[in-house]
Motif scaffolding. Structure first.
Motif: not given
Length: 164
Positions: A81-91, A96-110, A121-124
């Motif tokens: 239920x997080x905000x839907x990402x729009x167009x982005x230059x993020x990776x 498995x047919x699911x698209x994910x936008x990856x934002x690399x942070x320090x120390x966590x990825x979103x 959204x996944x924080x890891x």
């Protein structure tokens, strides 16, 4: 007669002790703030399909709707239920047919689903668990939310016909 009473008392004390140990071994729920659209009914099919484990991290209880956590301490946090990402230059990656936008942070990825409403959204922490493992283990559940569009990479944009 006296032995029966003693045995019952001993059994009751043993049962009570076991119950106390079992309850004290439980971890408290993980405190996760619910996303703005956490009450969206489209989150429900994904939430019931979540895996019991991601890698070696066990699923834990959380205190908010449409959230999940794995590991103790938590290695992976999920919020639907997080905000839907729009167009982005993020990776953007497809697992498995699911698209994910990856934002690399320090120390966590979103990691946020792309092209699905509501978004998840996944924080890891990539030092504790591999993002490839997380995305592969969550793909089936995330796929329960219908895809409406896909990520488009730089190479896809270069191959589009020009409008001259």
């Amino acid at each position: 007669m006296h032995r029966k009473t003693f045995r019952r008392a001993a059994a009751a004390i043993t049962a009570a002790g076991t119950a106390v140990l079992a309850l004290s071994a439980c971890s408290p729920p993980v405190d996760v703030t619910a996303a703005g659209d956490a009450a969206n009914p489209a989150c429900a099919p994904m939430m019931v399909a979540l895996p019991d484990k991601i890698g070696d991290a066990q699923l834990r209880k959380t205190n908010s709707q449409a959230t999940a956590a794995w590991g103790d301490p938590s290695q992976v946090i999920l919020r639907c239920g997080v905000n839907i990402p729009g167009p982005t230059t993020d990776r953007c990656v497809s697992v498995n047919d699911v698209d994910w936008v990856i934002k690399e942070g320090d120390p966590y990825y979103t990691l946020t689903t792309y092209g699905r409403e509501p978004a998840t959204e996944i924080l890891m922490d990539p030092d504790k668990i591999s993002s490839a493992t997380v995305l592969a283990d969550l793909a089936a559940a995330a796929g329960k939310i219908k895809s409406t569009r896909q990520c488009v990479g730089q190479e896809d944009l270069q191959n589009l016909p020009s409008s001259k």
